[in-house]
Write a protein that holds these residues in place. Sequence first.
Motif, PDB file in Angstrom:
ATOM      1  N   ILE A 169      31.522  33.894  45.306  1.00 50.04           N
ATOM      2  CA  ILE A 169      32.281  35.038  44.804  1.00 50.04           C
ATOM      3  C   ILE A 169      31.694  35.513  43.483  1.00 50.04           C
ATOM      4  CG2 ILE A 169      34.423  34.254  45.897  1.00 50.04           C
ATOM      5  CD1 ILE A 169      35.383  33.410  43.052  1.00 50.04           C
ATOM      6  N   THR A 170      32.060  36.740  43.112  1.00 51.57           N
ATOM      7  CA  THR A 170      31.853  37.221  41.753  1.00 51.57           C
ATOM      8  C   THR A 170      33.219  37.594  41.178  1.00 51.57           C
ATOM      9  OG1 THR A 170      31.443  39.470  42.546  1.00 51.57           O
ATOM     10  CG2 THR A 170      29.519  38.071  42.131  1.00 51.57           C
ATOM     11  N   VAL A 171      33.283  37.717  39.859  1.00 48.78           N
ATOM     12  CA  VAL A 171      34.531  38.075  39.183  1.00 48.78           C
ATOM     13  C   VAL A 171      34.286  39.267  38.272  1.00 48.78           C
ATOM     14  CG1 VAL A 171      35.544  35.767  39.314  1.00 48.78           C
ATOM     15  CG2 VAL A 171      34.090  36.376  37.352  1.00 48.78           C
ATOM     16  N   ALA A 194      31.980  37.035  34.241  1.00 44.69           N
ATOM     17  CA  ALA A 194      32.172  38.473  34.442  1.00 44.69           C
ATOM     18  C   ALA A 194      31.173  39.280  33.614  1.00 44.69           C
ATOM     19  CB  ALA A 194      33.604  38.863  34.085  1.00 44.69           C
ATOM     20  N   ASP A 195      30.934  38.841  32.381  1.00 51.81           N
ATOM     21  CA  ASP A 195      29.999  39.552  31.502  1.00 51.81           C
ATOM     22  C   ASP A 195      28.575  39.531  32.058  1.00 51.81           C
ATOM     23  OD1 ASP A 195      31.991  40.128  29.665  1.00 51.81           O
ATOM     24  OD2 ASP A 195      31.480  38.449  28.323  1.00 51.81           O
ATOM     25  N   GLU A 196      28.174  38.381  32.590  1.00 52.42           N
ATOM     26  CA  GLU A 196      26.771  38.182  32.959  1.00 52.42           C
ATOM     27  C   GLU A 196      26.544  38.188  34.471  1.00 52.42           C
ATOM     28  OE1 GLU A 196      24.964  34.975  30.814  1.00 52.42           O
ATOM     29  OE2 GLU A 196      26.015  35.469  28.941  1.00 52.42           O
ATOM     30  N   ASN A 197      27.585  38.543  35.223  1.00 52.73           N
ATOM     31  CA  ASN A 197      27.466  38.691  36.677  1.00 52.73           C
ATOM     32  C   ASN A 197      26.969  37.416  37.350  1.00 52.73           C
ATOM     33  OD1 ASN A 197      27.814  40.183  39.057  1.00 52.73           O
ATOM     34  ND2 ASN A 197      25.650  40.748  39.119  1.00 52.73           N
ATOM     35  N   TYR A 198      27.619  36.308  37.031  1.00 50.33           N
ATOM     36  CA  TYR A 198      27.323  35.052  37.709  1.00 50.33           C
ATOM     37  C   TYR A 198      27.820  35.117  39.151  1.00 50.33           C
ATOM     38  CZ  TYR A 198      26.491  32.624  33.215  1.00 50.33           C
ATOM     39  OH  TYR A 198      26.015  32.221  32.002  1.00 50.33           O
ATOM     40  N   TYR A 199      27.147  34.382  40.002  1.00 51.61           N
ATOM     41  CA  TYR A 199      27.573  34.189  41.385  1.00 51.61           C
ATOM     42  C   TYR A 199      28.111  32.764  41.499  1.00 51.61           C
ATOM     43  CZ  TYR A 199      25.306  38.584  42.363  1.00 51.61           C
ATOM     44  OH  TYR A 199      24.970  39.910  42.368  1.00 51.61           O
ATOM     45  N   LEU A 200      29.363  32.643  41.910  1.00 48.96           N
ATOM     46  CA  LEU A 200      30.072  31.368  41.861  1.00 48.96           C
ATOM     47  C   LEU A 200      30.112  30.734  43.247  1.00 48.96           C
ATOM     48  CD1 LEU A 200      33.025  32.461  39.543  1.00 48.96           C
ATOM     49  CD2 LEU A 200      30.649  31.873  38.954  1.00 48.96           C
ATOM     50  N   PHE A 201      29.423  29.618  43.385  1.00 45.48           N
ATOM     51  CA  PHE A 201      29.330  28.882  44.641  1.00 45.48           C
ATOM     52  C   PHE A 201      30.519  27.923  44.713  1.00 45.48           C
ATOM     53  CE2 PHE A 201      27.923  25.390  47.312  1.00 45.48           C
ATOM     54  CZ  PHE A 201      27.160  25.988  48.306  1.00 45.48           C
ATOM     55  N   THR A 259      39.552  42.885  34.304  1.00 43.76           N
ATOM     56  CA  THR A 259      40.590  43.868  34.627  1.00 43.76           C
ATOM     57  C   THR A 259      41.620  43.866  33.502  1.00 43.76           C
ATOM     58  OG1 THR A 259      42.199  42.420  35.762  1.00 43.76           O
ATOM     59  CG2 THR A 259      40.315  43.176  37.057  1.00 43.76           C
ATOM     60  N   GLU A 260      42.605  44.763  33.591  1.00 45.51           N
ATOM     61  CA  GLU A 260      43.665  44.804  32.581  1.00 45.51           C
ATOM     62  C   GLU A 260      44.500  43.522  32.597  1.00 45.51           C
ATOM     63  OE1 GLU A 260      45.940  48.303  33.240  1.00 45.51           O
ATOM     64  OE2 GLU A 260      44.369  49.682  32.534  1.00 45.51           O
ATOM     65  N   LYS A 261      44.500  42.824  33.708  1.00 49.27           N
ATOM     66  CA  LYS A 261      45.257  41.578  33.825  1.00 49.27           C
ATOM     67  C   LYS A 261      44.411  40.346  33.532  1.00 49.27           C
ATOM     68  CE  LYS A 261      48.572  43.342  37.226  1.00 49.27           C
ATOM     69  NZ  LYS A 261      49.178  43.158  38.568  1.00 49.27           N
ATOM     70  N   GLY A 262      43.189  40.552  33.084  1.00 50.94           N
ATOM     71  CA  GLY A 262      42.285  39.437  32.846  1.00 50.94           C
ATOM     72  C   GLY A 262      41.201  39.406  33.903  1.00 50.94           C
ATOM     73  N   VAL A 263      40.430  38.358  33.931  1.00 53.08           N
ATOM     74  CA  VAL A 263      39.366  38.224  34.920  1.00 53.08           C
ATOM     75  C   VAL A 263      39.978  38.000  36.293  1.00 53.08           C
ATOM     76  CG1 VAL A 263      37.372  36.863  35.664  1.00 53.08           C
ATOM     77  CG2 VAL A 263      37.721  37.346  33.225  1.00 53.08           C
ATOM     78  N   ARG A 264      39.469  38.730  37.281  1.00 52.01           N
ATOM     79  CA  ARG A 264      39.969  38.622  38.647  1.00 52.01           C
ATOM     80  C   ARG A 264      38.798  38.608  39.627  1.00 52.01           C
ATOM     81  NH1 ARG A 264      43.813  37.382  36.274  1.00 52.01           N
ATOM     82  NH2 ARG A 264      45.991  38.073  36.521  1.00 52.01           N
ATOM     83  N   LEU A 265      39.087  38.233  40.850  1.00 46.36           N
ATOM     84  CA  LEU A 265      38.104  38.232  41.922  1.00 46.36           C
ATOM     85  C   LEU A 265      37.523  39.622  42.102  1.00 46.36           C
ATOM     86  CD1 LEU A 265      36.805  36.730  44.380  1.00 46.36           C
ATOM     87  CD2 LEU A 265      38.788  37.514  45.708  1.00 46.36           C
TER      88      LEU A 265
END
Length: 288
Positions: A265-267, A248-255, A270-276
């Motif tokens: 996808i990217t993540v 999330a910090d570095e804007n990875y693209y997840l294959f 959020t207030e609930k933690g990392v999300r899609l």
Amino acid sequence: MKLYPIEAGNFKLDGGAMFGVVPKSIWNRTNPADGNNLIDMAARCLLIEEGEKLILIDTGMGDKQSEKFYGYYNLWGDESIDKSLTKYGFHRDDVTDVFMTHLHFDHCGGSVQWNKERTGYEPAFKNARFWSNKDHWDWATTPNPREKASFLKENIIPMQQSGKLHFVEKDPTNSYLDTTPLAFGVFFADGHTDKQMIPHINYQGKTLVFMADLLPTAGHVPLPYVMGYDTRPLLTMTEKENFLNKAADENYYLFLEHDAHNQIITVKHTEKGVRLDQTFSFNELFNQ
């Protein structure tokens, strides 16, 4: 460098096994099950064309097992490695390197095939070197009872017998290797199985991460959503948390290797933690 998504086939697995302690009423929203509680799965590999190298990451289940064996996994669709390679103008004999994130049958089964006489096995990519790492190889060739059914000797030993098996050398003080003999670095993760390798590829100004079984589908982003197949589920949660925060910090693209309906996808935080965050097709993201 040029990348190509390779579809090695589709299958189904029990949704409860894929989501561990998470109730079906929750995971069924993102990964809907059929009447037998089975969810759609992919065996999505990645081909890297880099100079004179043609590197294939993972190879799916292959086609040498019995009809009874494949019956457990409800194969569907008409995708195959050969069909995908042909689509991009390649043949399996063009592949110079096969990199296996780990040696479970649905990730490396396609690396080995029957010989012509069906009396024994041979490499399915006759001109390729095969890559694992020593710690994971030892783990897979002397399997624990929990994973024994996933580490099939006919998928593994013929690679060593071919004389073309090579190991990525791991730094014992660091879980991340910036460089390997191939065109990418790897992150080592131990929650799913010992010393699974997660490739990181710099491509067109983006960091593309081949997620293997650290994150099977987009529905597995929340931390407690851990597969029942993982040998160390609490460690998986820690590894996921560390990785997803960085993604999330570095804007990875997840294959995604196993998501039949989402390729990349990217993540986001959020207030609930990392999300899609967003979903992409490979061609949409890279204009190919």
